[in-house]
Write a protein that holds these residues in place. Structure first.
Motif, mmCIF file in Angstrom:
data_model
loop_
_atom_site.group_PDB
_atom_site.id
_atom_site.type_symbol
_atom_site.label_atom_id
_atom_site.label_comp_id
_atom_site.label_asym_id
_atom_site.label_seq_id
_atom_site.Cartn_x
_atom_site.Cartn_y
_atom_site.Cartn_z
ATOM 1 N N ASP A 51 -0.692 18.805 -5.184
ATOM 2 C CA ASP A 51 0.395 17.913 -5.239
ATOM 3 C C ASP A 51 1.359 18.523 -4.092
ATOM 4 O O ASP A 51 1.882 19.802 -4.146
ATOM 5 C CB ASP A 51 1.257 17.925 -6.489
ATOM 6 C CG ASP A 51 2.251 17.059 -6.820
ATOM 7 O OD1 ASP A 51 2.956 16.598 -5.674
ATOM 8 O OD2 ASP A 51 2.471 16.471 -7.700
ATOM 9 N N THR A 53 4.705 18.166 -4.205
ATOM 10 C CA THR A 53 5.757 18.969 -4.951
ATOM 11 C C THR A 53 5.372 20.147 -5.441
ATOM 12 O O THR A 53 6.316 21.150 -5.462
ATOM 13 C CB THR A 53 5.733 17.830 -6.042
ATOM 14 O OG1 THR A 53 6.179 16.496 -5.750
ATOM 15 C CG2 THR A 53 7.104 18.516 -6.966
ATOM 16 N N LYS A 56 5.904 22.470 -2.503
ATOM 17 C CA LYS A 56 7.312 22.894 -1.991
ATOM 18 C C LYS A 56 7.836 23.873 -2.982
ATOM 19 O O LYS A 56 8.739 24.524 -2.727
ATOM 20 C CB LYS A 56 8.184 21.416 -1.998
ATOM 21 C CG LYS A 56 9.623 21.544 -1.780
ATOM 22 C CD LYS A 56 10.167 20.237 -1.988
ATOM 23 C CE LYS A 56 11.525 20.296 -1.775
ATOM 24 N NZ LYS A 56 12.563 18.961 -1.771
#
Length: 117
Positions: A51, A53, A56
């Motif tokens: 992912d 996300t 990050k």
């Protein structure tokens, strides 16, 4: 397969070991562009390597530490060349990103370093 995510941060530094008169001996700043590459197997269920996300989230604490910072004051970065800064970033994020393949750190639009651990 390899995915990547790009990050931007601004920071100031000087290079203490360059010869006298070299322009980088003076305090100056850059808008750094960091690209993080992660390699892995495509997960059938999700259809991704990981992912974005999560990628990050693994890098964000390091970006937060560097953004609008004076790099020479950060532990381990007394001589913050692009090469040493990229190694420092790698050392901070590779544990959270087991598939970390390489990072690219641009100090200017035309100058940078690629570090593969």
């Amino acid at each position: 397969m390899t995915i990547y995510k790009q990050f931007v941060f601004d920071a100031a530094h000087y290079l203490p070991h360059v010869p006298e008169g070299h322009k980088c001996k003076q305090i100056h700043g850059h808008t750094y562009h960091l690209t993080v590459f992660v390699t892995g197997d495509l997960q059938d269920k999700e259809g991704w390597i990981m992912d974005f996300t999560d990628l990050k989230a693994a890098v964000k604490p390091v970006i937060d530490q560097l953004d609008h910072a004076f790099l020479n004051n950060i532990d381990g970065l007394e001589n913050p060349t692009a090469e040493l800064l990229s190694k420092w970033i790698w050392d901070k994020i590779h544990v959270q990103l087991p598939g970390l393949r390489k990072i690219e750190l641009k100090e200017t639009p035309t100058s940078g370093v690629i570090y593969e651990g």
